[in-house]
Design an enzyme around this catalytic site. Structure first.
Site, PDB file in Angstrom:
ATOM      1  N   GLU A 128      35.170  56.717  22.332  1.00 12.29           N
ATOM      2  CA  GLU A 128      34.997  54.621  22.013  1.00 12.29           C
ATOM      3  C   GLU A 128      34.284  54.632  20.346  1.00 12.29           C
ATOM      4  OE1 GLU A 128      31.487  51.193  23.531  1.00 12.29           O
ATOM      5  OE2 GLU A 128      30.895  53.733  23.536  1.00 12.29           O
ATOM      6  N   ARG A 350      28.979  69.556  27.006  1.00 15.53           N
ATOM      7  CA  ARG A 350      28.426  69.495  24.955  1.00 15.53           C
ATOM      8  C   ARG A 350      28.544  69.962  24.988  1.00 15.53           C
ATOM      9  NH1 ARG A 350      25.831  64.203  25.288  1.00 15.53           N
ATOM     10  NH2 ARG A 350      26.192  63.959  23.268  1.00 15.53           N
ATOM     11  N   LYS A 360      24.751  58.213  20.234  1.00 15.91           N
ATOM     12  CA  LYS A 360      25.618  57.227  18.651  1.00 15.91           C
ATOM     13  C   LYS A 360      24.317  55.569  19.264  1.00 15.91           C
ATOM     14  CE  LYS A 360      29.381  57.017  20.758  1.00 15.91           C
ATOM     15  NZ  LYS A 360      30.727  55.916  20.845  1.00 15.91           N
TER      16      LYS A 360
END
Length: 630
Positions: A128, A350, A360
């Site tokens: 994104e 992850r 983020k």
């Protein structure tokens, strides 16, 4: 078709299904009354086109479905009758298997056996554009690139998931593309979710018309509470006509429409809360989209856009981190309900590091409040941040790929990350010298071996790598060295001046800090016999260079930040320190991003060269961690 048209097709079958479908249609028509594409025996064009299709798993999968009967007949016939043309394809498959074995041997296991890989592999990376790529994104990008381009002869798509104009910027979009290029990730196709806004709008209309979606004006807190408790929304049984009318109001940005969102009608009380009627469309009339401007007042969510566009773009295998595992059944629901082509999912763990967060939203807060210098701050876990700290791209790629696509979630220490980098930089980093400016100790050199006049000598920049070249080292009767070294000296003690030789400490000025000492050279002395070996700089015979030496610490004080932790309570109050220093004249030739080792201090990346930036005449150096505690 003529021969030249067949030649063109033979070189145009390497893309995804969407791009090759027109060529397959033309081949289907051409083969209606033909056994071979050209002539009555196997031609070079038959061989080239057959190999091109066989090498593209997306094409093979479609041909074998039998939708194009003539093409399927020709393909099967050539495969059965002409094994001699299959050598190239078999060799490529063998090479792929060898690559997988080699990668697994180097680190994590890559022997995944992706579902239906023989029918084609098209992976995608789906960031994104609401921030800069961090090391978690790097793992997703590099793994997708590995399976698309190395493990299989497939394709990699980069799709910017730009569905939230309130957070996204063209700056982030461009930075993502640049960072991927720096990491050596080269997508075969670049697209944007916004390219499909019209299609996604039509898809949502279809879901409403079929009774699989409804408009809901429940406030956010109540909706969250109802989903958590498995309670149906009071708007769940609205009629199709009412839902369509409200969706149109949403599209127009009308007042009543703005109170609503569209939810998929999946389940009220499924044990998997991701299945509890997720929001698939919401309004945003306040922010212009950085690509589509003010065209839309409504935007699809990730939950709808991801499966729909993955299927449309021909993605065969979507790799994403285990935080999305609960959403996999939801992903499949959309594929089944909308009767879309299957996309296979693979979840990987992850990368999590101690005293680091990758949210983020939280990283953006640090940037927006001035706690850090920007997204490329060397304390930030972004790709640009760790690169500015001194991480090399080869070490970054190697470290991440060695983690493999395992699903096991672990929190790693940064030491192994930076230790991998040290292996890259140590063999090639030129050596230089720095003395802290504060309380630097003046050294007077005496004795028969003291140089009568200042002079320079050529010395190797690297003790073990002659290819790095030589540097000028100045020698004179006037030196400086660090206060910390001088404070440990004793009268008449023999010490070693590195890259020069031994000397006896004959006088130490009284008081603290020490201001000066006198050293009598003893160049015949055995450097192996001394306990203290110190760095120094001549103040004559060269022009010393001013330097800033920066050290950085973790941004937070807690090893693992939980989702509900208050970030402010765990922010490290001091994360950057700077010492002013003097460096040897040789550093004046260094440029931004050069990496050096300061003798007895460690490795540093040049953030600003002497002739760069506004503050000319000074070099700025950032300390690079090595994996060892200081």
């Amino acid at each position: 078709m003529k021969a030249d048209e067949l030649v063109t097709i033979s070189t145009s079958l390497g893309g995804d299904f969407k791009s090759i479908e027109p060529h397959l249609v033309r081949l289907e028509k051409h083969l209606v009354l033909r056994t071979y594409l050209a002539g009555y025996t196997l031609s070079d064009l038959d061989a080239k086109i057959w190999v091109a299709i066989k090498s593209n798993r997306a094409a093979v999968a479609f041909v074998k479905k039998g939708s194009y009967a003539n093409l399927a007949r020709w393909f099967a016939y050539v495969e059965q009758v002409h094994p001699e043309i299959q050598t190239e394809v078999k060799a490529a498959d063998k090479a792929r298997k060898e690559k997988v074995a080699a990668a697994s041997k180097a680190g994590g296991s890559y022997n995944l056996a992706l579902q239906n890989a023989d029918q084609g592999v098209v992976c995608r990376f789906l960031p994104e554009p609401s921030g800069y790529l961090h090391i978690g994104h790097a793992k997703a990008a590099l793994l997708s690139d590995y399976f698309a381009h190395q493990a299989y002869n497939g394709k990699l798509r980069l799709r910017l998931d730009d569905t939230n104009p309130s957070k996204e910027k063209e700056e982030f979009q461009d930075a993502i593309i640049e960072d991927l290029a720096l990491m050596g990730v080269k997508p075969d196709f670049v697209s944007y979710t916004s390219d499909y806004f019209d299609h996604l709008y039509d898809t949502c209309l279809g879901l409403i018309k079929s009774g699989h979606a409804y408009a809901d004006d429940t406030d956010v807190e109540t909706m969250r509470d109802e989903r958590g408790k498995g309670v149906a929304s009071k708007r769940r049984e609205r009629t199709v006509e009412e839902n369509l009318a409200i969706f149109e109001q949403m599209k127009q940005g009308a007042e009543d429409g703005l109170k609503n969102c569209i939810r998929a009608k999946i389940s009220v009380d499924n044990p998997n809360k991701a299945m509890r009627d997720p929001v698939i469309y919401r309004c945003n009339v306040n922010d212009a989209h950085h690509r589509t401007g003010r065209k839309w007042n409504i935007y699809p969510t990730y939950d709808l856009a991801c499966p729909v566009v993955d299927s449309l773009e021909g993605v065969t295998h979507a790799l994403r981190s285990t935080e999305y595992t609960d959403r996999n059944p939801q992903f499949q629901w959309f594929l089944d309900t909308l009767k879309l082509r299957q996309v296979h999912m693979w979840d990987f763990a992850r990368m999590n590091f101690i005293r680091t967060f990758l949210s983020k939203r939280k990283l953006a807060k640090l940037v927006d409040t001035g706690r850090v210098w920007g997204w490329d701050d060397p304390r930030m876990p972004t790709i640009r941040g760790v690169r500015r700290r001194g991480m090399t791209i080869p070490a970054l790629r190697d470290f991440i790929l060695k983690q493999g696509p395992s699903r096991n979630v672990v929190v790693m220490d940064w030491t192994s990350f930076w230790a991998a980098n040290k292996k890259e930089i140590d063999p090639v980093a030129p050596r230089h010298t720095a003395i802290l400016a504060k309380d630097a100790v003046k050294v007077a050199i005496m004795g028969d071996e003291a140089p009568a006049t200042p002079h320079t000598e050529d010395k190797p920049k690297h003790p073990k790598n002659p290819a790095i070249g030589t540097k000028k080292v100045a020698f004179s009767k006037e030196l400086i060295l660090d206060q910390a070294d001088a404070a440990l000296f004793k009268n008449d003690e023999e010490i070693t001046l590195m890259q020069w030789g031994n000397g006896f400490v004959r006088a130490i000025a009284s008081g603290e800090p020490i201001t000066s000492i006198t050293v009598e050279l003893n160049l015949k002395g055995d450097v192996r016999s001394t306990e203290k070996k110190v760095t120094w700089l001549s103040t004559e015979g060269q022009k010393l260079v001013k330097a800033e030496l920066w050290e950085f610490d973790y941004l937070i004080t807690k090893d693992k930040l939980e989702e509900d932790d208050d970030l402010e309570k765990f922010l490290n109050p001091t994360t950057a320190t700077m010492d002013e220093a003097w460096c040897d004249e040789g550093v004046k030739d260094l440029k931004k991003d050069d990496i050096i080792q300061l003798e007895r201090r460690g490795y540093y990346r040049v953030d600003k060269g002497v002739d760069e930036g506004e503050d000319k005449g000074k070099i700025v150096l950032f300390a690079i961690p090595t994996g060892k505690a200081k």
